[in-house]
Design a protein around this motif. Sequence first.
Motif, short mmCIF file in Angstrom:
data_model
loop_
_atom_site.label_atom_id
_atom_site.label_comp_id
_atom_site.label_asym_id
_atom_site.label_seq_id
_atom_site.Cartn_x
_atom_site.Cartn_y
_atom_site.Cartn_z
N ASP A 1 0.79 -1.33 0.02
CA ASP A 1 -0.07 0.01 -0.05
C ASP A 1 0.77 1.41 0.08
O ASP A 1 0.23 2.41 0.41
CB ASP A 1 -1.11 -0.14 1.27
CG ASP A 1 -2.01 -0.97 1.06
OD1 ASP A 1 -2.89 -0.89 0.28
OD2 ASP A 1 -2.22 -1.92 2.07
N THR A 2 2.19 1.07 -0.60
CA THR A 2 2.92 2.39 -0.50
C THR A 2 2.60 3.59 -1.21
O THR A 2 2.75 4.61 -0.75
CB THR A 2 4.48 1.85 -0.91
OG1 THR A 2 4.84 0.38 -0.31
CG2 THR A 2 5.52 2.82 -0.70
N VAL B 1 8.64 0.18 2.01
CA VAL B 1 8.84 -0.30 0.67
C VAL B 1 9.55 1.09 0.00
O VAL B 1 8.85 2.23 0.10
CB VAL B 1 7.59 -0.72 -0.10
CG1 VAL B 1 8.06 -0.90 -1.56
CG2 VAL B 1 7.21 -2.22 0.46
N ASP B 2 10.38 1.02 -0.74
CA ASP B 2 11.00 2.12 -1.62
C ASP B 2 11.85 1.19 -2.60
O ASP B 2 12.26 -0.12 -2.67
CB ASP B 2 11.96 3.20 -1.16
CG ASP B 2 13.05 2.64 -0.47
OD1 ASP B 2 13.67 1.86 -0.84
OD2 ASP B 2 13.47 3.39 0.48
N PHE C 1 3.87 -5.53 -6.96
CA PHE C 1 2.58 -4.75 -7.26
C PHE C 1 2.35 -3.67 -6.38
O PHE C 1 2.35 -3.82 -5.38
CB PHE C 1 1.43 -5.94 -7.08
CG PHE C 1 1.49 -7.15 -8.11
CD1 PHE C 1 0.28 -7.47 -8.57
CD2 PHE C 1 2.65 -7.88 -8.56
CE1 PHE C 1 0.19 -8.35 -9.72
CE2 PHE C 1 2.58 -8.90 -9.35
CZ PHE C 1 1.40 -9.10 -9.89
N PHE C 2 1.86 -2.62 -6.90
CA PHE C 2 1.56 -1.31 -6.04
C PHE C 2 0.06 -1.18 -6.17
O PHE C 2 -0.67 -0.99 -7.41
CB PHE C 2 2.32 -0.13 -6.65
CG PHE C 2 3.82 -0.23 -6.45
CD1 PHE C 2 4.20 0.02 -5.11
CD2 PHE C 2 4.63 -0.73 -7.33
CE1 PHE C 2 5.52 0.12 -4.85
CE2 PHE C 2 6.10 -0.55 -7.13
CZ PHE C 2 6.41 -0.26 -6.09
N ALA C 3 -0.68 -1.04 -5.11
CA ALA C 3 -2.02 -0.82 -5.03
C ALA C 3 -2.43 0.64 -4.88
O ALA C 3 -1.87 1.32 -4.29
CB ALA C 3 -2.59 -1.51 -3.64
N CYS C 4 -3.14 0.92 -5.81
CA CYS C 4 -3.76 2.28 -5.75
C CYS C 4 -5.04 1.96 -4.90
O CYS C 4 -6.22 1.76 -5.47
CB CYS C 4 -4.19 2.50 -7.08
SG CYS C 4 -2.79 2.91 -8.49
N GLY D 1 2.13 -11.87 -0.61
CA GLY D 1 1.39 -10.67 -0.90
C GLY D 1 1.57 -10.01 0.80
O GLY D 1 0.65 -9.65 1.43
N THR D 2 2.59 -9.39 0.91
CA THR D 2 3.08 -8.99 2.29
C THR D 2 2.21 -8.04 2.77
O THR D 2 2.09 -7.87 3.92
CB THR D 2 4.57 -8.22 1.78
OG1 THR D 2 4.41 -7.16 1.20
CG2 THR D 2 5.51 -9.14 1.31
N ASP D 3 1.49 -7.16 2.03
CA ASP D 3 0.63 -6.10 2.68
C ASP D 3 1.79 -5.04 3.29
O ASP D 3 1.14 -4.11 4.12
CB ASP D 3 -0.31 -6.51 3.74
CG ASP D 3 -1.58 -5.85 3.70
OD1 ASP D 3 -1.71 -4.63 2.81
OD2 ASP D 3 -2.42 -6.00 4.26
N PHE D 4 2.85 -4.95 2.80
CA PHE D 4 3.66 -3.81 3.66
C PHE D 4 3.06 -2.48 3.11
O PHE D 4 2.65 -2.18 2.26
CB PHE D 4 5.00 -3.86 2.76
CG PHE D 4 6.03 -4.89 3.32
CD1 PHE D 4 6.14 -4.99 4.73
CD2 PHE D 4 6.87 -5.63 2.33
CE1 PHE D 4 7.25 -5.99 5.05
CE2 PHE D 4 7.81 -6.47 2.88
CZ PHE D 4 8.01 -6.71 4.17
N ASP D 5 3.12 -1.61 4.39
CA ASP D 5 2.43 -0.32 4.33
C ASP D 5 1.06 -0.30 4.52
O ASP D 5 0.37 0.88 4.37
CB ASP D 5 3.22 0.58 3.14
CG ASP D 5 4.58 0.95 3.37
OD1 ASP D 5 5.08 1.10 4.38
OD2 ASP D 5 5.39 0.99 2.35
#
Length: 339
Positions: free
Chosen positions: A9-10, A31-32, A45-48, A280-284
């Motif tokens: 969700d970065t 994440v960066d 994969f970057f979620a909007c 599917g880490t869900d980081f951030d």
Amino acid sequence: MKWIDMHCDTLSELEKETAAESLQKNAGLCVDVERLLNAGSRAQFFACFVNAGRMNMDWELAWKEVLRLIDSAYKEENEQFYIVRSSEKNYPFLTSDKKLAGILTVEEGGVLNGMAGRLEQLHSLGVRLITLTWNYKNCIGSPNSRDAKVMGEGLTGFGMETVERMNRLGMIIDVSHLSDGGFWDCIRQSRAPVAASHSNARSLCGHPRNLSDEMLHALGENGGVAGLNFYSAFLVQNTRRSGENGSKKGVESLRASAADIARHAKWMIDKAGEDAVALGTDFDGFGMQALPEGMRGVQDMEKVWNAFEKEGLTPRQIEKIAYQNVMRLMRDVSFGHLL
């Protein structure tokens, strides 16, 4: 270790940070691009993501926010990072350790607002996966819920049409956050494999956001994948609930470990097959205090690989989880002409 993560969700979280922060390098998030490349990532994969509840369920405002987030992702492109476009061919997911591929997703299918044509628009903008619901009912269906009635509700008529259109476009149908009834409708309706981009095993942690053994088995039979979620409340049974409908608000009373991620991986392989488990880490997507002990972001992925080994996963199984299963899913669903 080469790896691909199906959910973070970065992009949305960057909006809450200072103007100096960017996707290229930031100190406050998990994440960066710089750390992803250093950690061996080949694609992210970057979620909007949009929270329609905070917008008074104004789906048109949510739609505009998704478009803005997509635009912000493209502005981050440089010599080290690019967004996958439908016109590209043979992009080097696994051959280059100096360039990261970004794959855009939308986390809240309600932004379609009953307008099927928006799927084509999102596809043309590079969106390759849509999480059909978040925590609210929308034009597609009902969300994951502790309310048995809501949990049993299936897709709407428009939701069924959305599944068919996503199949034709080659977009990945994501059932994470969806009601159990909606999950089973997707399994029956979709002609292509589906994904639960960031969900764990309900038998090991009873949170309704996780998948039952029957759902895991069906996902494997469907050719789909489930991405291991690193949120402690989805890994270990906490004494304090994290909130209704999968909400991540509040501080959890129990923190997971990398060993818990491995425990879920082994269980999910047993129920769904080794071709059905991914990351599917869900980081951030939640506060760092809810990450497994000793993890602060993508720089700590080595701890996950080590935990997999200690749990007895084979090198073949670890590679499948790390990237091979996601690559196969993309080929099977939508990306075959690109890979």
